[in-house]
Design an enzyme around this catalytic site. Structure first.
Site, PDB file in Angstrom:
ATOM      1  N   ASP A 204       0.857  -1.187   0.000  1.00 33.73           N
ATOM      2  CA  ASP A 204       0.000   0.000   0.000  1.00 33.73           C
ATOM      3  C   ASP A 204       0.891   1.235   0.000  1.00 33.73           C
ATOM      4  O   ASP A 204       1.179   1.802   1.045  1.00 33.73           O
ATOM      5  CB  ASP A 204      -0.890   0.044   1.251  1.00 33.73           C
ATOM      6  CG  ASP A 204      -1.831  -1.145   1.357  1.00 33.73           C
ATOM      7  OD1 ASP A 204      -2.904  -1.100   0.751  1.00 33.73           O
ATOM      8  OD2 ASP A 204      -1.490  -2.110   2.065  1.00 33.73           O
TER       9      ASP A 204
ATOM     10  N   ARG B  78       4.314   2.518   2.910  1.00 34.15           N
ATOM     11  CA  ARG B  78       4.952   1.321   3.467  1.00 34.15           C
ATOM     12  C   ARG B  78       6.468   1.336   3.284  1.00 34.15           C
ATOM     13  O   ARG B  78       7.189   0.801   4.112  1.00 34.15           O
ATOM     14  CB  ARG B  78       4.379   0.056   2.813  1.00 34.15           C
ATOM     15  CG  ARG B  78       2.874  -0.063   2.830  1.00 34.15           C
ATOM     16  CD  ARG B  78       2.282   0.054   4.209  1.00 34.15           C
ATOM     17  NE  ARG B  78       0.849  -0.249   4.193  1.00 34.15           N
ATOM     18  CZ  ARG B  78      -0.008   0.152   5.113  1.00 34.15           C
ATOM     19  NH1 ARG B  78       0.415   0.883   6.134  1.00 34.15           N
ATOM     20  NH2 ARG B  78      -1.291  -0.165   5.038  1.00 34.15           N
TER      21      ARG B  78
ATOM     22  N   HIS C  27     -11.471  -0.749  10.375  1.00 31.00           N
ATOM     23  CA  HIS C  27     -10.481  -1.652  10.952  1.00 31.00           C
ATOM     24  C   HIS C  27     -10.958  -2.192  12.300  1.00 31.00           C
ATOM     25  O   HIS C  27     -10.597  -3.301  12.700  1.00 31.00           O
ATOM     26  CB  HIS C  27      -9.138  -0.934  11.157  1.00 31.00           C
ATOM     27  CG  HIS C  27      -8.433  -0.603   9.884  1.00 31.00           C
ATOM     28  ND1 HIS C  27      -8.720   0.520   9.137  1.00 31.00           N
ATOM     29  CD2 HIS C  27      -7.456  -1.261   9.215  1.00 31.00           C
ATOM     30  CE1 HIS C  27      -7.935   0.548   8.066  1.00 31.00           C
ATOM     31  NE2 HIS C  27      -7.166  -0.515   8.094  1.00 31.00           N
TER      32      HIS C  27
ATOM     33  N   ASP D 115     -10.680  -5.849   0.782  1.00 26.64           N
ATOM     34  CA  ASP D 115      -9.783  -5.260   1.761  1.00 26.64           C
ATOM     35  C   ASP D 115      -9.379  -6.374   2.736  1.00 26.64           C
ATOM     36  O   ASP D 115      -9.891  -7.503   2.677  1.00 26.64           O
ATOM     37  CB  ASP D 115     -10.481  -4.102   2.484  1.00 26.64           C
ATOM     38  CG  ASP D 115      -9.509  -3.087   3.069  1.00 26.64           C
ATOM     39  OD1 ASP D 115      -8.305  -3.392   3.177  1.00 26.64           O
ATOM     40  OD2 ASP D 115      -9.954  -1.985   3.434  1.00 26.64           O
TER      41      ASP D 115
END
Length: 607
Positions: A144, A152, A257, A330
């Site tokens: 990502d 990242r 998340h 995802d």
């Protein structure tokens, strides 16, 4: 500015900009979905068809999984892999499940430096291509690298300030260039898939998970930037792009998340607000689209997350929008998708809904077995499985993974973080920094010979600012206070300010007082510094919305990112080396009143 809606309320009321739908494409577009024409070229079709015909069921199912693996080297055992996969080395994980792809993170020790990343990528590709099998299928190696707050791979790879900063710059060419450089550097390190760009329209200033990952709160600007970045990543960078998070994650105050968001847009609002960037990505031939773990009742009233919703993934994305590329979920480790079904069932339901690939299931043995069992029982018809695998194989062939699976270690330093790339990143970033307030004409500031206190959020952030100011002749003092300054830290900063000629204070999501670190302390810090009577420059290093909570500040810069490249640009603006030209890509509402605009989309000062 007349084509842009003035407030979030106006957008939600369905009077979004008339141009918002301009990027819509006919569902029958031959290039929709990034898989090329309706009939793939003979070379692609030949390799895909022959490979698919020789694959076992286990190999086909393996292509549907993209997993994180622990370790910086493909063949060195890492015991963190054992509880998840029953084997220790990343190479063994790839071979055990015939994985379609892997994904890199810093927390998995996948991304230490360019040479290490290249070695890991090549080692994993060797593992994928050296199995005892009738077929050889390379890996998707993903990360990502949105840039900005979701980055990242850090320096020496070239850094850009992220999506919202590019939205402030208003240049599709700059957005394309940022994606092209990012893509070229990823490819040089053997990373062939980037889960970017973010195609969400951030119409909710309280959004905890998207925010500056979005280009803007206005659909047509997001669509323009998404289209440019898809072109940059895929055509110029040579890596697959993935627009996310379908059907749109921009209007939520819940982080998927850790919870299960609900989007309350009507179907008409979805068409006006959320859909245009995804339509633009499809028109540009995007390879992948990533799903969102959220409930969107106007599109599917079952209560299911979009990730496991057939009306959304198949009915809307495939059939109505005509998307022909790969649909990837995802992360399946996120709570937003795990609350309703178990991990094995989620995997089967996502594939049944229309997903082609499953990202980061936390229960690989169970999910892998469940998908195989679903095919054997007919719950997932073999024809559907083959169609999914065909899309994955076509992507791999078209994006060059079959012809050139390995990266050249000798070429890495000539691509990654070159002086030319770094200079371009600086120039692009200088066009994004936004001067929101300069009421007392503090900026530009002649710092030579002055004592300047640099305080606020970020050890690196404050030090970078201090270093640039010192290089211009200032005597600097640094007092980093974090995101939740204590009373003692505030008092110390005030004392230092009184002994200084000027103050630069950095904030980071100072608006967000709902989190446990009590960021209201940042507001207290800024107000206490203002009370000293010294010139104070506030630099918002993430969300631009902080000004609504420290509106007493007469001087306010928005960088949209705490990446060093953005902070250095802010310092150049402070000293007058760069005249700010960024324009707000979002409305900044009054604190506590999201429907009253304090600073409108398009606002931005210069000198």
């Amino acid at each position: 500015m007349s084509r842009f809606a003035p407030t979030r309320r106006a957008l939600i009321a369905g009077v979004a900009a008339a141009g918002a739908l301009a990027c819509a494409v006919p569902a029958a577009s031959a290039e929709a979905g990034g898989t090329g024409p309706e009939n793939p070229p003979a070379a692609v079709n030949g390799w895909v068809t022959s490979t698919l015909a020789r694959m076992t069921l286990q190999e086909k199912v393996g292509q549907l999984f993209i997993q994180n693996v622990y370790g910086s080297d493909a063949n060195t055992p890492d015991q963190r892999n054992v509880p998840l996969y029953g084997v220790a080395t990343p190479a063994e994980v790839v071979q055990k499940y015939h994985l379609g792809g892997v994904i890199y993170f810093a927390w998995t020790d996948s991304v230490k430096n360019p040479d290490q990343i290249t070695g890991l990528s090549n080692g994993l590709q060797k593992a994928a291509l050296s199995q005892n099998s009738k077929v050889q299928v390379p890996l998707q190696i993903a990360t990502d690298q949105e840039q900005g707050v979701v980055t990242r791979i850090g320096p020496p790879a070239t850094q850009f300030p992220g999506s919202m900063a590019l939205g402030a710059g208003r240049s599709a060419d700059d957005a394309r260039t940022a994606a092209a450089i990012t893509g070229q550097e990823l490819k040089a390190m053997g990373v062939n898939t980037n889960f970017a760009p973010d195609a969400d329209v951030n119409v909710n200033p309280l959004n905890p998970v998207i925010g500056t990952r979005s280009f803007s709160s206005h659909p047509d600007l997001v669509a323009d930037m998404v289209s440019a970045q898809v072109d940059g990543y895929q055509r110029e960078g040579g890596v697959s792009a993935s627009a996310k998070h379908f059907p749109g994650h921009g209007d939520t105050a819940t982080d998927s998340h850790v919870a299960f968001p609900i989007i309350t847009h009507t179907r008409e609002q979805w068409e006006q607000i959320d859909a245009p960037p995804f339509k633009a990505a499809i028109a540009q031939g995007i390879d992948m689209i990533m799903t969102a773990h959220l409930n969107f009742p106007a599109l599917d009233d079952s209560g299911d997350p979009a990730t496991v919703s057939k009306p959304i993934l198949t009915g809307l994305l495939r059939n109505e929008l005509g998307y022909k590329g790969v649909i990837v979920t995802d992360s399946l480790a996120m709570d937003g998708v795990r609350q309703r079904y178990g991990d094995a069932e989620v995997a089967v339901r996502a594939l049944s809904a229309g997903a082609d690939q499953l990202l980061m299931t936390p229960a690989m043995d169970q999910a892998y077995a469940a998908v195989i069992g679903a095919v054997q029982s007919g719950r997932i018809p073999m024809a559907d499985l083959d169609a999914k695998v065909r899309r994955v194989l076509e992507l791999k062939y078209k994006r060059g993974m079959v012809a050139q699976p390995f990266a050249d270690p000798a070429a890495v330093s000539s691509v990654v973080g070159t002086p030319e790339h770094l200079a371009t990143a600086d120039a692009v970033t200088d066009r994004t920094t936004t001067l929101v307030k300069n009421d007392d004409k503090t900026l530009p500031m002649a710092v030579d010979g002055k004592k300047v206190l640099v305080t606020g959020y970020g050890v690196t952030t404050t030090q970078i600012l201090a270093d640039v100011l010192a290089a211009k002749g200032a005597t600097t003092t640094v007092q980093q206070t974090g995101t939740s300054p204590t009373d003692a830290q505030v008092a110390a900063a005030v004392a230092a300010a009184k002994a200084s000629d000027a103050v630069v204070v950095t904030t980071m999501k100072a608006w967000d007082t709902t989190v446990t670190d009590k960021r209201a302390g940042q507001q207290k810090l800024v107000n206490a510094l203002l009370d000293t009577g010294k010139p104070v420059v506030v630099v918002a290093t993430r969300d631009p919305y902080d000004i609504a909570y420290v509106d007493r500040a007469p001087t306010y810069l928005a960088t949209y990112s705490y990446s060093p490249v953005a902070i250095e640009s802010a310092a150049r603006v402070i000293t007058g080396d760069v005249s700010p030209s960024g324009k707000l890509p979002v409305d900044i509402p009054v604190a506590g009143d999201p429907d009253t605009v304090l600073y409108p989309f398009g606002h931005g000062l210069g000198f």
